[in-house]
Write an enzyme that holds these catalytic residues in place. Structure first.
Site, PDB file in Angstrom:
ATOM      1  NE  ARG A  44     -25.149  27.785  -8.478  1.00 15.54           N
ATOM      2  CZ  ARG A  44     -24.744  28.960  -8.978  1.00 15.54           C
ATOM      3  NH1 ARG A  44     -24.760  30.040  -8.232  1.00 15.54           N
ATOM      4  NH2 ARG A  44     -24.334  29.055 -10.222  1.00 15.54           N
ATOM      5  CE1 TYR A  96     -24.824  11.271  10.754  1.00 14.36           C
ATOM      6  CE2 TYR A  96     -23.707  13.096   9.678  1.00 14.36           C
ATOM      7  CZ  TYR A  96     -24.328  11.860   9.613  1.00 14.36           C
ATOM      8  OH  TYR A  96     -24.441  11.227   8.419  1.00 14.36           O
ATOM      9  CG  ASP A 167     -28.089  17.716  13.722  1.00 16.32           C
ATOM     10  OD1 ASP A 167     -29.274  17.429  13.500  1.00 16.32           O
ATOM     11  OD2 ASP A 167     -27.130  17.149  13.148  1.00 16.32           O
ATOM     12  CE  LYS A 192     -29.985  10.519   8.251  1.00 13.82           C
ATOM     13  NZ  LYS A 192     -29.059  11.215   9.143  1.00 13.82           N
TER      14      LYS A 192
HETATM   15  C1  PLP Z   1     -27.842  11.887   8.959  1.00 16.24           C
HETATM   16  C2  PLP Z   1     -27.499  12.998   9.882  1.00 16.24           C
HETATM   17  C3  PLP Z   1     -26.837  14.136   9.428  1.00 16.24           C
HETATM   18  C4  PLP Z   1     -26.335  14.291   7.991  1.00 16.24           C
HETATM   19  O1  PLP Z   1     -27.386  14.324   7.090  1.00 16.24           O
HETATM   20  P1  PLP Z   1     -27.242  13.815   5.557  1.00 16.24           P
HETATM   21  O2  PLP Z   1     -28.604  14.102   5.031  1.00 16.24           O
HETATM   22  O3  PLP Z   1     -26.901  12.369   5.615  1.00 16.24           O
HETATM   23  O4  PLP Z   1     -26.175  14.622   4.935  1.00 16.24           O
HETATM   24  C5  PLP Z   1     -26.586  15.152  10.330  1.00 16.24           C
HETATM   25  N1  PLP Z   1     -26.967  15.054  11.616  1.00 16.24           N
HETATM   26  C6  PLP Z   1     -27.602  13.960  12.097  1.00 16.24           C
HETATM   27  C7  PLP Z   1     -27.984  13.913  13.530  1.00 16.24           C
HETATM   28  C8  PLP Z   1     -27.886  12.898  11.248  1.00 16.24           C
HETATM   29  O5  PLP Z   1     -28.498  11.815  11.740  1.00 16.24           O
END
Ligand code: PLP
Length: 377
Positions: A44, A96, A167, A192
């Site tokens: 961890r 988001y 983000d 993504k």
């Molecule tokens: C999908 C997404 C998240 C969250 O990510 P996870 O891997 O699903 O927890 C945060 N910000 C954006 C812009 C996203 O598209």
């Protein structure tokens, strides 16, 4: 080193001449009883495979520190875990959905206020109070693809002693590197584009700030939402083709935008810079491409459900950034947590569709869209 070279070459040299890193699955590591002070003690806290990935994440963002988490939300929660009782974070109302949920339902219990604003671009000095410790932003915004001026916002925030967390999931370091524009922290849902194959959940944080880096290492150790060695390895693998995939996805997206813009069946098309010349100029000054997500609305005479059912290739699903095209309806899927009024304010109509463009052959994607539009008429 250019980013495609960095993605492939950063981790190339290993024991026995291996050209890919080994996967260290151990949950625990033997220590020297004389010092008890090894670099690795328990998975961890740190493990060699995650550390390799974290080196790649930092390299791509031009950062001193990288951190890998079990999901994008674990990374976002860790990024916001530096806020303390009495602090306030400013976010766009269209942020988001998972971030909205965390700020709306979890942070208040910790004495931290989230202030949601309709237009981050309109923030001025008067919007800051001594409690404002952070701005959390996305540019382009999802699913409107509106653009916010990163340099202006970081200058403004820093004047008031607040940090800026970006983000950067939609752009990735291939197209936009917020740390180089003044931002303090970058978070990404590596689920993504970085992973790229819709088969893995992961999150990333990068920063150049030493004390924030310490806080994120503590978040990994104390909150425990870390990425496993197996998924770390798979993410290392995915990242190798990130620039290549995104180049193809973006070229496909540009061709689809061109095709839909003049189309009689399409009411509007949004992509980064589409809203105004000002936004186009700002985006061009902070990113090197428009990415591969676009949004559009059919003309009212067309049957949306018939259109979506007739599509052969884009799957009707949330998420984005994978090699396969996906389409979704934000009002009932990604942004259903927002009130209808908040959605209307943000420009997210019930008819808006968001398309994440994959690497398929563009001829097939265009003819598929055309046949589905014909089917919906
Ligand atoms: C999908 C997404 C998240 C969250 O990510 P996870 O891997 O699903 O927890 C945060 N910000 C954006 C812009 C996203 O598209």
């Amino acid at each position: 080193m250019h980013i495609q070279t960095a993605a492939v070459q950063t981790l190339r040299h290993h024991e026995h001449g291996a050209v890919v890193p080994p996967v260290h699955l151990a949950s625990t590591f033997e220590l020297d009883p004389g010092s008890e002070d090894g670099s690795y003690a328990y998975q961890r806290g740190a493990n060699p495979t995650r550390a390799q990935l974290e080196t790649v994440l930092a390299t791509l963002d031009g950062a001193d520190h990288g951190f890998a988490f079990a999901s994008g939300m674990a990374a976002t929660a860790a990024a916001l875990s530096t806020l303390e009782v009495g602090d306030e974070v400013i976010l766009p109302a269209s942020v988001y959905g998972g971030t909205y949920r965390f700020v709306d339902l979890v942070l208040p219990g910790r004495g931290v206020t989230g202030r949601f604003v309709d237009d981050l671009g309109a923030l001025t000095d008067a919007d800051f109070t001594p409690a404002t410790r952070a701005i959390f932003m996305e540019t382009p915004a999802n699913p409107t693809l509106r653009i916010t001026d990163l340099r202006r916002l970081t200058e403004l925030a820093h004047r008031h002693g607040a940090i800026v967390i970006v983000d950067n999931t939609f752009m990735t370091p291939v197209l936009q590197r917020p740390l180089e524009l003044g931002a303090d922290v970058v978070v990404q849902s590596a689920t993504k584009y970085l992973a790229g194959h819709s088969d893995l959940l992961a999150g990333a944080i990068t920063t150049n700030d030493e004390s924030l880096a310490e806080a994120f290492a503590l978040a990994q150790k104390a909150q425990g939402g870390v990425l496993s060695p197996g998924d770390s390895f798979r993410l290392i693998q995915g990242i190798k083709t990130l620039p290549l995939r995104l180049e193809r996805q973006q070229a496909n997206a540009v061709a689809i935008v061109d095709h839909l813009r003049g189309h009689d069946d399409i009411a509007q098309v949004w992509y980064p810079g589409s809203h105004s010349e000002d936004e186009a100029r700002i985006h061009a000054g902070q990113a090197t491409g428009t990415g591969a997500v676009l949004s559009f609305e059919l003309v009212p005479e067309l049957d949306r459900v018939a259109f979506l059912r007739a599509l052969r290739y884009p799957g009707y699903a949330v998420s984005l950034g994978g090699v396969e095209s996906l389409i979704c309806r934000p009002a009932t899927m990604t942004h259903e947590a927002m009130t209808p009024q908040a959605r209307e304010k943000a420009g997210i109509s019930d008819e808006l569709l968001r398309l994440s463009v994959g690497i398929e052959d563009i001829t097939d994607l265009l003819s598929d869209l055309d046949q589905a539009l014909a089917e919906a008429g």
